[in-house]
Every structure is written in structure tokens, then in C-alpha cells.
Design a protein around this motif. Structure first.
Motif, PDB file in Angstrom:
ATOM      1  N   MET A 112     -69.374 -79.054 -22.878  1.00 45.35           N
ATOM      2  CA  MET A 112     -69.171 -80.345 -22.200  1.00 45.35           C
ATOM      3  C   MET A 112     -68.471 -81.334 -23.131  1.00 45.35           C
ATOM      4  O   MET A 112     -67.558 -82.051 -22.726  1.00 45.35           O
ATOM      5  CB  MET A 112     -70.518 -80.918 -21.747  1.00 45.35           C
ATOM      6  N   TYR A 113     -68.920 -81.356 -24.383  1.00 44.38           N
ATOM      7  CA  TYR A 113     -68.295 -82.263 -25.350  1.00 44.38           C
ATOM      8  C   TYR A 113     -66.833 -81.866 -25.600  1.00 44.38           C
ATOM      9  O   TYR A 113     -65.960 -82.729 -25.723  1.00 44.38           O
ATOM     10  CB  TYR A 113     -69.062 -82.232 -26.676  1.00 44.38           C
ATOM     11  N   ILE A 114     -66.585 -80.552 -25.678  1.00 46.01           N
ATOM     12  CA  ILE A 114     -65.210 -80.098 -25.955  1.00 46.01           C
ATOM     13  C   ILE A 114     -64.281 -80.489 -24.806  1.00 46.01           C
ATOM     14  O   ILE A 114     -63.176 -80.977 -25.008  1.00 46.01           O
ATOM     15  CB  ILE A 114     -65.178 -78.567 -26.202  1.00 46.01           C
ATOM     16  N   GLY A 115     -64.757 -80.277 -23.568  1.00 42.61           N
ATOM     17  CA  GLY A 115     -63.949 -80.643 -22.395  1.00 42.61           C
ATOM     18  C   GLY A 115     -63.640 -82.133 -22.379  1.00 42.61           C
ATOM     19  O   GLY A 115     -62.498 -82.546 -22.139  1.00 42.61           O
ATOM     20  N   MET A 116     -64.661 -82.948 -22.666  1.00 39.09           N
ATOM     21  CA  MET A 116     -64.450 -84.401 -22.677  1.00 39.09           C
ATOM     22  C   MET A 116     -63.489 -84.803 -23.780  1.00 39.09           C
ATOM     23  O   MET A 116     -62.624 -85.654 -23.596  1.00 39.09           O
ATOM     24  CB  MET A 116     -65.798 -85.124 -22.875  1.00 39.09           C
ATOM     25  N   THR A 117     -63.640 -84.159 -24.951  1.00 34.09           N
ATOM     26  CA  THR A 117     -62.772 -84.508 -26.084  1.00 34.09           C
ATOM     27  C   THR A 117     -61.319 -84.187 -25.762  1.00 34.09           C
ATOM     28  O   THR A 117     -60.412 -84.956 -26.106  1.00 34.09           O
ATOM     29  CB  THR A 117     -63.225 -83.738 -27.350  1.00 34.09           C
ATOM     30  N   ALA A 118     -61.092 -83.062 -25.080  1.00 40.11           N
ATOM     31  CA  ALA A 118     -59.710 -82.684 -24.735  1.00 40.11           C
ATOM     32  C   ALA A 118     -59.051 -83.784 -23.895  1.00 40.11           C
ATOM     33  O   ALA A 118     -57.906 -84.186 -24.166  1.00 40.11           O
ATOM     34  CB  ALA A 118     -59.711 -81.360 -23.981  1.00 40.11           C
ATOM     35  N   LEU A 119     -59.780 -84.288 -22.907  1.00 39.37           N
ATOM     36  CA  LEU A 119     -59.188 -85.328 -22.053  1.00 39.37           C
ATOM     37  C   LEU A 119     -59.092 -86.667 -22.797  1.00 39.37           C
ATOM     38  O   LEU A 119     -58.140 -87.433 -22.587  1.00 39.37           O
ATOM     39  CB  LEU A 119     -60.008 -85.492 -20.774  1.00 39.37           C
ATOM     40  N   ALA A 120     -60.075 -86.935 -23.671  1.00 40.83           N
ATOM     41  CA  ALA A 120     -60.029 -88.190 -24.436  1.00 40.83           C
ATOM     42  C   ALA A 120     -58.814 -88.205 -25.359  1.00 40.83           C
ATOM     43  O   ALA A 120     -58.134 -89.230 -25.493  1.00 40.83           O
ATOM     44  CB  ALA A 120     -61.313 -88.353 -25.248  1.00 40.83           C
ATOM     45  N   VAL A 121     -58.534 -87.062 -25.984  1.00 37.81           N
ATOM     46  CA  VAL A 121     -57.361 -86.971 -26.868  1.00 37.81           C
ATOM     47  C   VAL A 121     -56.090 -87.236 -26.067  1.00 37.81           C
ATOM     48  O   VAL A 121     -55.183 -87.962 -26.509  1.00 37.81           O
ATOM     49  CB  VAL A 121     -57.315 -85.579 -27.552  1.00 37.81           C
ATOM     50  N   LEU A 122     -56.029 -86.684 -24.857  1.00 33.84           N
ATOM     51  CA  LEU A 122     -54.854 -86.913 -24.011  1.00 33.84           C
ATOM     52  C   LEU A 122     -54.724 -88.399 -23.656  1.00 33.84           C
ATOM     53  O   LEU A 122     -53.626 -88.968 -23.700  1.00 33.84           O
ATOM     54  CB  LEU A 122     -54.954 -86.058 -22.735  1.00 33.84           C
ATOM     55  N   CYS A 123     -55.851 -89.034 -23.295  1.00 32.48           N
ATOM     56  CA  CYS A 123     -55.823 -90.459 -22.921  1.00 32.48           C
ATOM     57  C   CYS A 123     -55.330 -91.324 -24.082  1.00 32.48           C
ATOM     58  O   CYS A 123     -54.508 -92.221 -23.888  1.00 32.48           O
ATOM     59  CB  CYS A 123     -57.222 -90.937 -22.505  1.00 32.48           C
ATOM     60  N   ILE A 124     -55.832 -91.046 -25.266  1.00 32.14           N
ATOM     61  CA  ILE A 124     -55.419 -91.844 -26.430  1.00 32.14           C
ATOM     62  C   ILE A 124     -53.981 -91.491 -26.831  1.00 32.14           C
ATOM     63  O   ILE A 124     -53.175 -92.368 -27.132  1.00 32.14           O
ATOM     64  CB  ILE A 124     -56.392 -91.620 -27.619  1.00 32.14           C
ATOM     65  N   GLY A 125     -53.675 -90.194 -26.780  1.00 29.19           N
ATOM     66  CA  GLY A 125     -52.321 -89.740 -27.141  1.00 29.19           C
ATOM     67  C   GLY A 125     -51.263 -90.391 -26.269  1.00 29.19           C
ATOM     68  O   GLY A 125     -50.240 -90.879 -26.765  1.00 29.19           O
ATOM     69  N   VAL A 126     -51.521 -90.422 -24.966  1.00 35.94           N
ATOM     70  CA  VAL A 126     -50.555 -91.035 -24.040  1.00 35.94           C
ATOM     71  C   VAL A 126     -50.456 -92.536 -24.319  1.00 35.94           C
ATOM     72  O   VAL A 126     -49.368 -93.126 -24.288  1.00 35.94           O
ATOM     73  CB  VAL A 126     -50.980 -90.771 -22.571  1.00 35.94           C
ATOM     74  N   GLY A 127     -51.600 -93.165 -24.608  1.00 33.98           N
ATOM     75  CA  GLY A 127     -51.590 -94.602 -24.905  1.00 33.98           C
ATOM     76  C   GLY A 127     -50.822 -94.926 -26.170  1.00 33.98           C
ATOM     77  O   GLY A 127     -50.112 -95.929 -26.247  1.00 33.98           O
ATOM     78  N   LEU A 128     -50.949 -94.061 -27.185  1.00 32.80           N
ATOM     79  CA  LEU A 128     -50.271 -94.309 -28.466  1.00 32.80           C
ATOM     80  C   LEU A 128     -48.793 -93.932 -28.416  1.00 32.80           C
ATOM     81  O   LEU A 128     -47.965 -94.556 -29.063  1.00 32.80           O
ATOM     82  CB  LEU A 128     -50.958 -93.508 -29.580  1.00 32.80           C
ATOM     83  N   PHE A 129     -48.502 -92.880 -27.657  1.00 29.71           N
ATOM     84  CA  PHE A 129     -47.112 -92.390 -27.609  1.00 29.71           C
ATOM     85  C   PHE A 129     -46.628 -92.315 -26.160  1.00 29.71           C
ATOM     86  O   PHE A 129     -46.468 -91.221 -25.596  1.00 29.71           O
ATOM     87  CB  PHE A 129     -47.008 -91.000 -28.268  1.00 29.71           C
TER      88      PHE A 129
END
Lengths: 576, 80
Positions: free
Chosen positions: A414-431
Motif C-alpha cells: 500500500m505504501y509503495i503504491g501511494m509513493t509511486a503516485l506521490a512521486v508522479l504528483c511532485i514530479g509533474v509539479g516540479l517539471f
């Protein structure tokens, strides 16, 4: 790999999941969605397509272009993240249903013609209904029945409109439709999946009753695939602007009232999809691009938010804010990951929503400043309920005499799945340029202008101040509230007596007959727990397929289909 | 409504900071009118505060007066 339909990969995955032993079954969705993601990113070239002949039609199971590729990409990514999140799930049916659901959702967005769309559309309704029926919540079965009924009506309307459209024009292309009765019928069918009020009530009814993992996929696939079809066929219909704005406000107000954290997010899907619908009402390439960007980011952050509240439900056994509070110290990473989603959806700078939501409001503003104002109001509400109310009353909140009990440890998947989407959310926001490149934008918008950042922070800061000042007014109470589903839920008894029970009679008889056959097979088998008896029965009960046929929803669904088809025939006769 | 002194201080500080930020944008000529009134000092602060109040008041009053029912409302209805 280069001309193999992505949906077929997932269908094969569904078959594998159906027969695979328990220890590897949960990995099948991750592998299948991963395969599709790789295929979409590196092997299927833009403007490639596959042509199949079926009866007198030419069907295109997939046609890749710059607009539908990002939709398929993000669906596949959600499939991977959701698969990781669901690694602990043992239910074979859910894994199969998720793969079928993913196959059909990707099938809808990649379809090259209306026939391929409607086939995937109908499979999507049934596969997703299973995720509600197997939700394990108190009202899952009833909600699943209503979900199936509403979607079969929607599917029938869409099918009727398609047939009418083909008969009138001879074309199966998914292209800008003109404003005629067949096209309006299609629009109504799609509007049900988009959750346009008053045809929206299935969403906040079904999603909170779906399984913890099932809701993750549902938050991304159904409404966004419908938005995609709306974009293909109805882009530029001006009526979509007020409809979308109404959705944004309606969903927001109900989300503010909601006391169930999953219901709150379900209502908020309606609000966010409203932004997309409003954007589609504006003609021009820029509007299409902004909607694609917002749909892309929305799948990511909404999936993350649903995962966050799902983790709370999984760990505590409740999703009612009246029973939650004080979880911040005990589930700190869930809070952190949830807040990444909440800041993204609130369009906080450096998070995904900041680079997509202003684009949609911008194109709507070009058409009508009044409606743009309304979308800003919906933005205030978004941060109010998703970024402030929900986390405050779930993770902090007033002190409770007895702390919330943690009944289960959250699995690592569950944590891994959430982290994958969180990384995408931050990645898109930063770049943001990465997102715009992914979406094949001709011109990259300048999201991080100083006035934009200052105004957004001002809006969010004073929403937070207002919330803190008035938070006691928002204290949750244990109640349910009325919505348009009241009309068909209150009508339950007459529908049951006059339509459902008579139509169910043959299925009930079939189930009884199957039970007798299964029992007979069990008796004649040499080993009662193997061979024919095992194939036909599960511990003396009729097989799952047969017992599903006897479930109450089917009668109502069949009735709904008959009524819809009768209406279509009548309408066609009148207009001819 | 909260009357915590720390909160009130923080709110006043937010008003001052956003006012200065808006002022700098106007003086530097970077301010662009996104909507009518968008270039006024504290426009978005007032917008958020007012609409926050309206949304909460509307949701609460509409909910309490019209829409709220007991948690078992639909189950009771089906059992009738």
C-alpha cells in the motif's frame, strides 16, 4: 509487441489471474499493466492502428494519436500503482475484475471507432460493478446493484445513440458530432458515466461501497474515459461550460457536507470532472490540451487520495469522520502521502494540480469570466474539504476519550503504491515541461509566473484561515444526506415487486436447476471434492457464475435494458 | 468562531504579507488582470474569505434544514 492491442494484453492477464495460484496472482495486474505501459511508451508508434473486420464493419481496436496516448499512459500507470497497492488482496475475482476493467478503460480511450468504444464501454460497466459488489461494506451489494442498473441504462442510451448515428450518417468515426437527436442520445449515455447531475448519484453511492483497492481504479477509469469520449465527440458544445461549472460547484458543496471520507472524495470527483467538462465547452486546441492535462494529473492525485483514505479504512475499519481523529502520530506516512495528493488537487505550487487546473480555468475565462469566477469558488471549496476538513478530522481533530483502534497493519504494498503516485504528483509539479511534452503540447504554458504563484498562495492561505476560524461548524455528525438517488432508492419496493421479481423468476429457476445438477454431479463423482462436482459446485453451492445470475441486480438491469431499448425504438420511429 | 489570540495574530500577519506581495506586483508592473478585480490589493484574500464563509454556511444550513437524514434512512425505507 508493436501491433498487439494493449487491451488484449490485459485480457490475457485477466485469464492468467483467473487460473494462477494465489502466491503469484496478485503480481499479474502489476506485470500486465507494466507491459502495457512499456508498450505504449516505447513500442506503439503515434498514428499506428489495428484494423479488424467484423460483420460488415471495419473495427479499429486501437488507434494511437497525440490525444489518446496520454490517457492510456496514465491509466496504465494507475494500474501499476494500484496493483502494488492491492498486492495483499487474496480475492481472485477482484484481480480478474481489475484487469478486465483496465482492458476496457484503455480499450475505450484507444478505440478507433464507435463500435470498438461501445464494446469496451459495456465490459467496463460489468467489470467495475464487481469491484462494488465485492466491496465488503454494509451496503456494497445494494450499491453494486444500483451501479449496474444505472450503467446499463447509460450503456443502452449510448448504444442506441451510436446505432442511430450510424444509421443516419453511415459513419463509425469518433469525431466532432453535430447537434442532432442521435448525438444527444449518445451524450446522455456518456453524461451518466461523466456523472453529470442529476445523473451522478451512482458515483457517491457506489465508490464508497467498493473494495478498498477497487475504488482506486474506479477513481481513475470510468469518469476519465467518459471525459475522453466527450472530448472526441462533443468538444466545443457550449452547453458543456455551464454543465461543467454546475458539476464543479455541486460536487464541492456535497463534499463539504460529507462525513464519510470516501464519500467526500467521491463527490469531489464530480467537482473535478466538472472542471474538465467546462473546459471541453470551449472550442479550440488549447481547451483540449488543458483538459487532457487536467485529466492526466487528476488520475494521479485522485488515485493517491483514494489510496490514502483506503489505508485509513483498512487500518481502522471505518471511514466515518465521526469515528476517526488523532491518527497523525500513528499513521504519519499515510498523512504525508495523502497531503501530497491534497496539495496537488488544491493546485498548490510545486504539485501536479498547479500546472493543470489554471490552464482549464484560463480557457473558460476566455469564454466567460462569470464561469471562471465560479471555478475559482470551486477551487476554494476543494482546498477546504480535501486539503483541510478531511485531514483535520481524520488525522488530528478534537481529542477523543478513546483513541481510534488500529485493527490491521498497513501492508508495504500500500505504501509503495501511494509513493509511486506521490512521486508522479511532485514530479509533474516540479517539471511541468515533462507533462506538456508527454501531452504533445505545441506550446508549453508558463505555469510558474509570479502573479500566479502569489494569487494561488493568497487564495489557499485565506481558505485555511477561514477554515480554522469556522472549523467547529464543519464538525462531522453521523447522518446520511439526500441526493438524486433518493428517487430510485425510494422506488425500490415497487420496482422489486413489479419488475425485478417477475424478471428474476427464470434466473432463480435456472439457479435451482443448476444446484440440483451440481448436487447430482457431486453424488455420481468418485471423489466428491474433485472432478465434475468441483467444476459445477463450490461446496455444494451453485458455482459462482450461476449464483451471480441469480443475484437481484440482474432482474432490474434486464428490465432497464428492455425499457431503454423500447424507448430507443419508439424515438427512432418518431424521428424517421 | 475561534478567538485564539495566536490565530488572530497569524491572520493579521497573513493580511499584511499578502498586501505587501500584491503591492509589489502592482508597483513592478507584473500584475495581470486574470479576472475583474484581480489586480486589486487583497482581492484574492477577500475572495477566499468571503466564499469560504458562504460555502460553509450554505453547506451547513442546506444540509441541516433540507438534506440530512438518519444514517439508516435508506435501510429503514427499504424495510417499510
Amino acid at each position: 509487441m508493436s501491433d498487439f492491442p494493449p487491451s488484449l494484453v490485459l485480457l490475457i492477464g485477466a485469464i492468467v489471474a483467473a487460473v494462477a495460484p494465489a502466491r503469484i496472482r496478485a503480481f499479474v495486474p502489476i506485470i500486465a499493466f507494466g507491459f502495457v505501459f512499456v508498450q505504449l511508451e516505447w513500442f506503439l508508434e503515434l498514428h499506428s492502428e489495428l484494423e479488424w473486420r467484423w460483420l460488415s464493419f471495419v473495427v479499429y481496436p486501437y488507434h494511437i494519436d497525440t490525444f489518446n496516448q496520454p490517457f492510456a499512459d496514465i491509466f496504465a500507470f494507475l494500474g501499476i500503482a494500484g496493483g502494488l497497492y492491492a498486492l495483499h488482496v487474496k480475492d481472485r475475482g477482484q484481480h480478474v475484475a481489475v484487469l478486465l476493467y483496465g482492458a476496457s478503460a484503455i480499450g475505450v480511450v484507444l478505440a478507433g471507432d464507435l463500435i470498438a468504444v461501445i464494446i469496451s464501454w459495456e465490459i467496463m460497466a460489468v467489470a467495475s460493478a464487481y469491484l462494488v459488489l465485492s466491496g465488503g461494506q454494509r451496503d456494497s451489494r445494494g450499491a453494486g446493484a444500483r451501479y449496474l442498473m444505472v450503467h446499463l441504462i447509460g450503456g443502452s442510451l449510448f448504444l442506441g445513440g451510436i446505432l442511430w448515428h450510424i444509421a443516419a450518417t453511415g459513419s463509425t468515426e469518433i469525431t466532432d458530432f453535430h447537434n442532432g437527436p442521435a448525438e444527444w442520445m449518445m451524450f446522455l449515455g456518456i453524461a451518466i458515466n461523466v456523472a453529470v447531475p442529476p445523473m451522478h448519484a451512482w458515483l457517491p453511492d457506489a465508490y464508497p461501497n467498493a473494495s478498498v483497492t477497487g475504488m482506486v481504479f474506479m477513481s481513475g477509469f470510468t469518469t476519465k474515459s467518459a471525459v475522453y469520449i466527450l472530448a472526441r465527440g462533443f468538444h466545443g458544445w457550449e452547453v458543456l461550460i455551464p454543465i461543467g461549472v454546475f458539476m464543479a460547484l455541486y460536487g464541492m458543496v456535497y463534499a463539504v457536507m460529507a462525513t464519510d471520507i470516501r464519500k467526500l472524495l467521491a463527490y469531489h470527483i464530480i467537482s473535478q470532472v466538472g472542471f474538465m467538462v467546462a473546459g471541453l465547452g470551449v472550442a479550440g486546441e488549447e481547451a483540449l490540451e488543458s483538459v487532457a492535462a487536467h485529466a492526466f494529473t487528476h488520475v494521479a492525485y485522485k488515485g493517491l487520495l483514494v489510496m490514502g483514505v483506503g489505508a485509513v479504512l483498512y487500518a481502522t475499519g471505518t471511514s466515518k469522520m465521526t469515528e476517526l481523529g488523532g491518527l497523525a502520530r500513528r499513521m504519519p506516512w499515510v498523512l504525508v502521502l495523502y497531503m501530497v495528493g491534497a496539495l496537488s488537487i488544491s493546485a498548490f505550487p510545486l504539485f501536479a494540480g498547479f500546472v493543470s487546473k489554471p490552464l482549464v480555468i484560463g480557457v473558460v475565462k476566455g469564454e466567460s469570466e462569470f464561469f471562471a469566477f465560479a471555478l475559482y469558488i470551486a477551487s476554494v471549496g476543494t482546498f477546504l474539504h480535501t486539503g483541510l476538513k478531511l485531514p483535520y478530522f481524520t488525522f488530528f481533530g478534537p481529542a477523543r476519550a478513546k483513541p481510534v483502534e488500529i485493527i490491521r497493519k498497513i501492508p508495504p504494498g500500500m505504501y509503495i503504491g501511494m509513493t509511486a503516485l506521490a512521486v508522479l504528483c511532485i514530479g509533474v509539479g516540479l517539471f511541468p515541461s515533462w507533462l506538456y511534452h508527454q501531452l504533445h503540447f505545441d506550446v508549453h504554458p508558463h505555469a510558474y509566473s509570479v502573479p500566479n504563484i502569489v494569487h494561488t498562495l493568497e487564495l489557499l492561505a485565506f481558505t485555511a484561515i477561514g477554515f480554522w476560524a469556522l472549523r467547529t461548524w464543519l464538525r462531522p455528525h453521523d447522518y446520511t444526506f439526500l441526493d438524486t438517488d433518493w428517487f430510485y432508492r425510494k422506488a425500490g419496493k415497487p420496482v422489486r415487486i413489479f419488475i425485478q421479481q417477475p424478471l428474476e423468476w427464470p434466473f432463480t429457476q435456472a439457479a435451482r436447476l443448476a444446484t440440483r445438477v451440481a448436487n447430482f454431479a457431486g453424488r455420481i463423482s468418485l471423489t466428491p471434492e474433485s472432478g465434475w462436482s468441483r467444476l459445477l459446485s463450490l461446496g455444494g453451492e451453485p458455482s459462482t457464475v450461476i449464483s451471480l445470475l441469480g443475484r437481484p441486480p440482474l432482474g432490474a438491469a434486464v428490465a432497464a435494458m428492455f425499457v431503454t431499448f423500447a424507448a430507443i425504438v419508439l424515438l427512432a420511429a418518431v424521428f424517421d | 468562531m475561534t478567538k485564539n489570540p495566536q490565530f488572530v495574530t497569524l491572520a493579521i500577519l497573513a493580511v499584511v504579507i499578502t498586501g505587501i506581495a500584491d503591492g509589489i506586483l502592482i508597483v513592478s508592473g507584473k500584475e495581470a488582470a486574470e479576472v475583474v478585480g484581480g489586480t486589486w490589493v487583497e482581492f484574492w484574500a477577500i475572495f477566499a474569505t468571503v466564499w469560504n464563509l458562504v460555502i460553509i454556511a450554505f453547506a451547513k444550513s442546506a444540509g441541516d434544514r433540507l438534506l440530512h437524514r438518519s444514517p439508516d434512512y435508506y435501510n429503514e425505507a427499504n424495510d417499510e
